[in-house]
Design a protein around this motif. Sequence first.
Motif, PDB file in Angstrom:
ATOM      1  N   GLY A 116       8.576 -12.587  -2.338  1.00 13.13           N
ATOM      2  CA  GLY A 116       8.911 -11.451  -1.480  1.00 13.13           C
ATOM      3  C   GLY A 116       7.757 -10.477  -1.359  1.00 13.13           C
ATOM      4  O   GLY A 116       7.474  -9.958  -0.267  1.00 13.13           O
ATOM      5  N   TRP A 117       7.058 -10.242  -2.477  1.00 12.90           N
ATOM      6  CA  TRP A 117       5.901  -9.339  -2.446  1.00 12.90           C
ATOM      7  C   TRP A 117       4.803  -9.890  -1.544  1.00 12.90           C
ATOM      8  O   TRP A 117       4.214  -9.156  -0.744  1.00 12.90           O
ATOM      9  CB  TRP A 117       5.352  -9.141  -3.863  1.00 12.90           C
ATOM     10  N   ILE A 118       4.518 -11.174  -1.663  1.00 10.10           N
ATOM     11  CA  ILE A 118       3.466 -11.786  -0.850  1.00 10.10           C
ATOM     12  C   ILE A 118       3.807 -11.701   0.630  1.00 10.10           C
ATOM     13  O   ILE A 118       2.965 -11.341   1.462  1.00 10.10           O
ATOM     14  CB  ILE A 118       3.241 -13.252  -1.268  1.00 10.10           C
ATOM     15  N   VAL A 119       5.052 -12.039   0.984  1.00 11.62           N
ATOM     16  CA  VAL A 119       5.468 -11.988   2.390  1.00 11.62           C
ATOM     17  C   VAL A 119       5.382 -10.561   2.926  1.00 11.62           C
ATOM     18  O   VAL A 119       4.892 -10.329   4.037  1.00 11.62           O
ATOM     19  CB  VAL A 119       6.903 -12.537   2.546  1.00 11.62           C
ATOM     20  N   PHE A 120       5.844  -9.591   2.143  1.00 11.74           N
ATOM     21  CA  PHE A 120       5.760  -8.193   2.579  1.00 11.74           C
ATOM     22  C   PHE A 120       4.316  -7.761   2.766  1.00 11.74           C
ATOM     23  O   PHE A 120       3.960  -7.165   3.797  1.00 11.74           O
ATOM     24  CB  PHE A 120       6.436  -7.271   1.562  1.00 11.74           C
ATOM     25  N   ALA A 121       3.476  -8.032   1.777  1.00 17.38           N
ATOM     26  CA  ALA A 121       2.087  -7.563   1.828  1.00 17.38           C
ATOM     27  C   ALA A 121       1.335  -8.175   2.998  1.00 17.38           C
ATOM     28  O   ALA A 121       0.676  -7.456   3.775  1.00 17.38           O
ATOM     29  CB  ALA A 121       1.383  -7.877   0.510  1.00 17.38           C
ATOM     30  N   LEU A 122       1.420  -9.501   3.166  1.00 13.61           N
ATOM     31  CA  LEU A 122       0.662 -10.156   4.229  1.00 13.61           C
ATOM     32  C   LEU A 122       1.111  -9.699   5.609  1.00 13.61           C
ATOM     33  O   LEU A 122       0.285  -9.403   6.483  1.00 13.61           O
ATOM     34  CB  LEU A 122       0.793 -11.669   4.111  1.00 13.61           C
ATOM     35  N   ASN A 123       2.408  -9.625   5.833  1.00 13.45           N
ATOM     36  CA  ASN A 123       2.897  -9.244   7.154  1.00 13.45           C
ATOM     37  C   ASN A 123       2.746  -7.749   7.418  1.00 13.45           C
ATOM     38  O   ASN A 123       2.486  -7.339   8.558  1.00 13.45           O
ATOM     39  CB  ASN A 123       4.354  -9.674   7.312  1.00 13.45           C
ATOM     40  N   GLY A 124       2.875  -6.936   6.385  1.00 10.12           N
ATOM     41  CA  GLY A 124       2.663  -5.505   6.570  1.00 10.12           C
ATOM     42  C   GLY A 124       1.214  -5.182   6.894  1.00 10.12           C
ATOM     43  O   GLY A 124       0.925  -4.394   7.804  1.00 10.12           O
ATOM     44  N   LEU A 125       0.297  -5.800   6.162  1.00 11.95           N
ATOM     45  CA  LEU A 125      -1.124  -5.578   6.424  1.00 11.95           C
ATOM     46  C   LEU A 125      -1.532  -6.127   7.785  1.00 11.95           C
ATOM     47  O   LEU A 125      -2.345  -5.520   8.496  1.00 11.95           O
ATOM     48  CB  LEU A 125      -1.967  -6.228   5.327  1.00 11.95           C
ATOM     49  N   THR A 126      -0.958  -7.280   8.169  1.00 12.55           N
ATOM     50  CA  THR A 126      -1.250  -7.844   9.486  1.00 12.55           C
ATOM     51  C   THR A 126      -0.775  -6.906  10.590  1.00 12.55           C
ATOM     52  O   THR A 126      -1.475  -6.681  11.584  1.00 12.55           O
ATOM     53  CB  THR A 126      -0.572  -9.213   9.651  1.00 12.55           C
ATOM     54  N   THR A 127       0.409  -6.344  10.420  1.00 14.72           N
ATOM     55  CA  THR A 127       0.987  -5.449  11.431  1.00 14.72           C
ATOM     56  C   THR A 127       0.078  -4.265  11.720  1.00 14.72           C
ATOM     57  O   THR A 127      -0.343  -4.030  12.856  1.00 14.72           O
ATOM     58  CB  THR A 127       2.361  -4.946  10.971  1.00 14.72           C
ATOM     59  N   PHE A 128      -0.243  -3.510  10.682  1.00 16.11           N
ATOM     60  CA  PHE A 128      -1.012  -2.285  10.901  1.00 16.11           C
ATOM     61  C   PHE A 128      -2.514  -2.551  11.024  1.00 16.11           C
ATOM     62  O   PHE A 128      -3.224  -1.801  11.706  1.00 16.11           O
ATOM     63  CB  PHE A 128      -0.718  -1.288   9.779  1.00 16.11           C
ATOM     64  N   GLY A 129      -2.977  -3.622  10.389  1.00 15.13           N
ATOM     65  CA  GLY A 129      -4.375  -3.986  10.571  1.00 15.13           C
ATOM     66  C   GLY A 129      -4.665  -4.372  12.006  1.00 15.13           C
ATOM     67  O   GLY A 129      -5.740  -4.085  12.539  1.00 15.13           O
ATOM     68  N   TYR A 130      -3.684  -4.989  12.658  1.00 20.43           N
ATOM     69  CA  TYR A 130      -3.845  -5.382  14.057  1.00 20.43           C
ATOM     70  C   TYR A 130      -4.008  -4.153  14.953  1.00 20.43           C
ATOM     71  O   TYR A 130      -4.779  -4.169  15.922  1.00 20.43           O
ATOM     72  CB  TYR A 130      -2.625  -6.194  14.507  1.00 20.43           C
ATOM     73  N   LEU A 131      -3.276  -3.090  14.643  1.00 18.97           N
ATOM     74  CA  LEU A 131      -3.391  -1.870  15.448  1.00 18.97           C
ATOM     75  C   LEU A 131      -4.808  -1.300  15.353  1.00 18.97           C
ATOM     76  O   LEU A 131      -5.403  -0.917  16.362  1.00 18.97           O
ATOM     77  CB  LEU A 131      -2.371  -0.824  14.982  1.00 18.97           C
ATOM     78  N   VAL A 132      -5.330  -1.230  14.140  1.00 13.98           N
ATOM     79  CA  VAL A 132      -6.687  -0.712  13.943  1.00 13.98           C
ATOM     80  C   VAL A 132      -7.707  -1.624  14.613  1.00 13.98           C
ATOM     81  O   VAL A 132      -8.644  -1.170  15.282  1.00 13.98           O
ATOM     82  CB  VAL A 132      -6.998  -0.581  12.435  1.00 13.98           C
ATOM     83  N   PHE A 133      -7.520  -2.923  14.450  1.00  7.53           N
ATOM     84  CA  PHE A 133      -8.416  -3.929  15.024  1.00  7.53           C
ATOM     85  C   PHE A 133      -8.498  -3.776  16.543  1.00  7.53           C
ATOM     86  O   PHE A 133      -9.590  -3.739  17.133  1.00  7.53           O
ATOM     87  CB  PHE A 133      -7.873  -5.311  14.641  1.00  7.53           C
ATOM     88  N   SER A 134      -7.347  -3.675  17.193  1.00  4.52           N
ATOM     89  CA  SER A 134      -7.327  -3.544  18.653  1.00  4.52           C
ATOM     90  C   SER A 134      -7.891  -2.208  19.111  1.00  4.52           C
ATOM     91  O   SER A 134      -8.598  -2.122  20.111  1.00  4.52           O
ATOM     92  CB  SER A 134      -5.891  -3.707  19.172  1.00  4.52           C
ATOM     93  N   ALA A 135      -7.562  -1.134  18.377  1.00 10.00           N
ATOM     94  CA  ALA A 135      -8.025   0.195  18.770  1.00 10.00           C
ATOM     95  C   ALA A 135      -9.546   0.320  18.652  1.00 10.00           C
ATOM     96  O   ALA A 135     -10.201   0.899  19.529  1.00 10.00           O
ATOM     97  CB  ALA A 135      -7.348   1.256  17.913  1.00 10.00           C
ATOM     98  N   CYS A 136     -10.112  -0.227  17.594  1.00 11.35           N
ATOM     99  CA  CYS A 136     -11.552  -0.071  17.351  1.00 11.35           C
ATOM    100  C   CYS A 136     -12.408  -1.008  18.199  1.00 11.35           C
ATOM    101  O   CYS A 136     -13.483  -0.619  18.662  1.00 11.35           O
ATOM    102  CB  CYS A 136     -11.849  -0.299  15.868  1.00 11.35           C
ATOM    103  N   PHE A 137     -11.937  -2.218  18.413  1.00 16.16           N
ATOM    104  CA  PHE A 137     -12.766  -3.218  19.086  1.00 16.16           C
ATOM    105  C   PHE A 137     -12.283  -3.575  20.485  1.00 16.16           C
ATOM    106  O   PHE A 137     -12.958  -4.317  21.206  1.00 16.16           O
ATOM    107  CB  PHE A 137     -12.841  -4.486  18.232  1.00 16.16           C
ATOM    108  N   GLY A 138     -11.138  -3.055  20.892  1.00 14.14           N
ATOM    109  CA  GLY A 138     -10.641  -3.304  22.237  1.00 14.14           C
ATOM    110  C   GLY A 138     -10.237  -4.743  22.491  1.00 14.14           C
ATOM    111  O   GLY A 138     -10.239  -5.197  23.638  1.00 14.14           O
ATOM    112  N   ILE A 139      -9.894  -5.477  21.430  1.00 15.10           N
ATOM    113  CA  ILE A 139      -9.471  -6.863  21.586  1.00 15.10           C
ATOM    114  C   ILE A 139      -8.177  -7.069  20.797  1.00 15.10           C
ATOM    115  O   ILE A 139      -7.800  -6.257  19.963  1.00 15.10           O
ATOM    116  CB  ILE A 139     -10.544  -7.853  21.085  1.00 15.10           C
ATOM    117  N   GLY A 140      -7.476  -8.165  21.077  1.00 13.13           N
ATOM    118  CA  GLY A 140      -6.230  -8.432  20.377  1.00 13.13           C
ATOM    119  C   GLY A 140      -5.013  -8.019  21.194  1.00 13.13           C
ATOM    120  O   GLY A 140      -5.118  -7.534  22.323  1.00 13.13           O
TER     121      GLY A 140
END
Length: 267
Positions: free
Chosen positions: A101-125
């Motif tokens: 449960g910890w692994i699933v939460f961590a990976l998907n939570g980081l993917t969720t918000f990391g994607y927002l930063v990734f798209s905002a900074c680099f304009g892709i995604g």
Amino acid sequence: MTPQSSTDPCAPLADVVALAALAWVAAAALHEGMGHGLACTAMGGDPTNWSTFHFGCNQEAMSLWGRRIVAGAGTAVNVTLAALGWLVWRGSCSLRGRLAGWIVFALNGLTTFGYLVFSACFGIGDWNGRGVMAGVTDPVLARFALAGVGVAGYYAVVRVAAGMLSRVLNGAGMAAQARRCAVIVWMTTGVISLAAALASGSDWRSTIGASIGVALGGNAGLLSIGRFVKPTAAASATTLSPSWLLRVVAILGTVAFVAILGPGIAL
């Protein structure tokens, strides 16, 4: 060589790798297939292909909001999986269930918000100006807001994940245990993503940057979790026993993910 602690849930290295592999394969496949894929069909689009880190959708007949929904549907799946991971961690009576449960939460939570930063900074995604943020009146302000939400959410996920792991680990050297677990999970996502990128064939050069960026870049928050774990009276006190069934299922799932979705499926 110093023997591993009997209360270290990360002692069976292969089992932690297996849990991380299954969680990462499921997250990537469901993000594309269930998220973008089902949304594409529901919004009147025409699915064209499905691969490890991309879902092709002909959007000519879609409205602006339809295209936005398709772009954001993958992230919605990650949010759902993160919530399910937290529920499994909270409700499981077994050490393996809580760690999963910890692994699933961590990976998907980081993917969720990391994607927002990734798209905002680099304009892709998915959250760029051609995806969820398509047609916004002030794209610069929107990107700053997106980055702010992403950074805040990412930090929150790291802290919550550290608290969850604190209730799984116990004994002396908790920070070292946490770092070990986190590094194992982080490296597993990177190796699988690299293999999937290489399996994509002639397009591997364009795939490898995105896949490794999502895995090693987006999940880099795992490397700081050890700083935030704290001893807790509710920590588990049992040992994680090896599971050959889990390892076999993880191998089969990972091979299928790389061999089938790596090159992609025409729809």
